[in-house]
Structure formats: C-alpha cells, structure tokens
Design a protein around this motif. Sequence first.
Motif, mmCIF file in Angstrom:
data_model
loop_
_atom_site.group_PDB
_atom_site.id
_atom_site.type_symbol
_atom_site.label_atom_id
_atom_site.label_comp_id
_atom_site.label_asym_id
_atom_site.label_seq_id
_atom_site.Cartn_x
_atom_site.Cartn_y
_atom_site.Cartn_z
ATOM 1 N N ILE A 226 0.838 -1.202 0.000
ATOM 2 C CA ILE A 226 0.000 0.000 0.000
ATOM 3 C C ILE A 226 0.873 1.251 0.000
ATOM 4 O O ILE A 226 0.576 2.229 -0.687
ATOM 5 N N THR A 227 1.969 1.208 0.749
ATOM 6 C CA THR A 227 2.886 2.348 0.825
ATOM 7 C C THR A 227 3.504 2.658 -0.538
ATOM 8 O O THR A 227 3.806 3.813 -0.843
ATOM 9 N N GLN A 228 3.685 1.643 -1.386
ATOM 10 C CA GLN A 228 4.237 1.854 -2.730
ATOM 11 C C GLN A 228 3.259 2.585 -3.640
ATOM 12 O O GLN A 228 3.652 3.132 -4.665
ATOM 13 N N GLY A 229 1.997 2.583 -3.275
ATOM 14 C CA GLY A 229 1.005 3.325 -4.034
ATOM 15 C C GLY A 229 0.141 2.480 -4.941
ATOM 16 O O GLY A 229 0.371 1.286 -5.121
ATOM 17 N N LYS A 230 -0.861 3.138 -5.493
ATOM 18 C CA LYS A 230 -1.808 2.481 -6.376
ATOM 19 C C LYS A 230 -1.112 1.954 -7.636
ATOM 20 O O LYS A 230 -0.049 2.421 -7.985
ATOM 21 N N VAL A 231 -1.750 1.023 -8.294
ATOM 22 C CA VAL A 231 -1.200 0.440 -9.516
ATOM 23 C C VAL A 231 -1.274 1.476 -10.638
ATOM 24 O O VAL A 231 -2.336 2.039 -10.897
ATOM 25 N N THR A 232 -0.144 1.713 -11.269
ATOM 26 C CA THR A 232 -0.115 2.655 -12.397
ATOM 27 C C THR A 232 -0.662 1.976 -13.652
ATOM 28 O O THR A 232 -0.693 0.738 -13.746
ATOM 29 N N LYS A 233 -1.059 2.780 -14.614
ATOM 30 C CA LYS A 233 -1.533 2.240 -15.896
ATOM 31 C C LYS A 233 -0.432 1.420 -16.559
ATOM 32 O O LYS A 233 -0.693 0.378 -17.159
ATOM 33 N N GLU A 234 0.811 1.897 -16.448
ATOM 34 C CA GLU A 234 1.940 1.195 -17.069
ATOM 35 C C GLU A 234 2.157 -0.173 -16.427
ATOM 36 O O GLU A 234 2.381 -1.166 -17.133
ATOM 37 N N LYS A 235 2.089 -0.234 -15.098
ATOM 38 C CA LYS A 235 2.274 -1.522 -14.419
ATOM 39 C C LYS A 235 1.136 -2.473 -14.767
ATOM 40 O O LYS A 235 1.363 -3.649 -15.049
ATOM 41 N N ARG A 236 -0.084 -1.950 -14.761
ATOM 42 C CA ARG A 236 -1.237 -2.793 -15.104
ATOM 43 C C ARG A 236 -1.081 -3.351 -16.516
ATOM 44 O O ARG A 236 -1.341 -4.521 -16.769
ATOM 45 N N GLN A 237 -0.616 -2.523 -17.443
ATOM 46 C CA GLN A 237 -0.421 -2.967 -18.827
ATOM 47 C C GLN A 237 0.687 -4.023 -18.910
ATOM 48 O O GLN A 237 0.552 -5.011 -19.632
ATOM 49 N N SER A 238 1.766 -3.832 -18.164
ATOM 50 C CA SER A 238 2.861 -4.819 -18.155
ATOM 51 C C SER A 238 2.393 -6.171 -17.630
ATOM 52 O O SER A 238 2.752 -7.220 -18.175
ATOM 53 N N ILE A 239 1.582 -6.141 -16.573
ATOM 54 C CA ILE A 239 1.059 -7.391 -16.010
ATOM 55 C C ILE A 239 0.138 -8.069 -17.022
ATOM 56 O O ILE A 239 0.231 -9.283 -17.250
#
Length: 183
Positions: free
Chosen positions: A143-156
């Motif tokens: 949670i401390t690292q923050g919400k999922v970015t669009k870029e990370k979601r796309q990579s996954i």
Amino acid sequence: QDLFRIIYVGSMYPWKGYDLLIDSLDTLTDIDFTAELYCISNTNEDKKNDLQNRLNQKDKISLLTFLNNTEIRSKISESDLLVLPSRYDGWGAVISESLLEGTPVLVSKNCGAAQMVDNNAILGSVICPLSVFQIKNDLVKIITQGKVTKEKRQSIKEWAENNISADAMAFYFKESFLNMMGN
C-alpha cells in the motif's frame, strides 16, 4: 482521495485463509485503503453478518455476496491488489484471473500459483510465512508503494496474455504434444 483498493475473491472455508486476511486488514489503522471481500461460496448470511459485526473497521472492509464471473473480473480490474491467503490450495485460479486483468497479487506460499509470482516481482508478492503479522507487513509495504499505475497494469496484462491466457496455454499444450510425437 482515491483509496488503495484490495480485493479477495473466494469461499469462506477455513483453508482459504479469509480469516487471516480479515484480521490483517482490521489491524491496518493508519493506512488509507478500502477492501472488498467477495464470497463465491454459498455463505450463510448470518455467518457473513457475524464477521462484518466483528470488524473494527466497518467503514473500510466490506464482506460482499456472490457476483458472476464477468462482474468479479470487472471488480478485480478496478482493484490495486488481489489477496489470496490460502492455508492450502491447488493453483488458485483467481490469481490467473487477476493477472489477466492487470491487477497484482499477494498470494500464499501454499498456492501453486505462488511459484509463478515468486519468480516475477511485477506480478506481486508471496506471503511467507503465512500469518496475520506477515500479511499485515506485506500489505503495509504494498500500500505504501502506491496504487497500480496504468503502465504496471499494462505490463502485467501483457505478461499474462503471453504466458497464462487461454491462447498461450493452448499453444503450449499443442507444442508439447507435437514434441512428444516427434514432430
């Protein structure tokens, strides 16, 4: 403020570890999050209400009823993290579904899917050892690292499409079969 969204999708059987997750979430008092726990089994309404009443953080944690697969996939795609804290589990199909939606996972070491996640940090993390304390620590870190970015979601999503989608698995099995046949 857009809160960090955590989701659990599974039955309310003891081996799924939902109680470990609830207890972990209930101790996260200094962190902004919202959690939706969808119960896919025929959970008795009284049991669900009893659990909801036990929670200290009723405003942050919701125990919700069954949804169909399309609705669940939509909820997963809107979440920042899917947690599957199983005490034991074969594979944990919801892990694959989450990754196909681009949502990272926090999965118990006792799930077969943990092998896949353990080898690729972008996909998420493995809970080890499995305990309320460890789940809480993992959640705080994520949670401390923050919400999922669009870029990370796309990579996954791209990783999942190339490795665990129906098409990728069909290709793998076809190639394996052809190799066994000597072609």
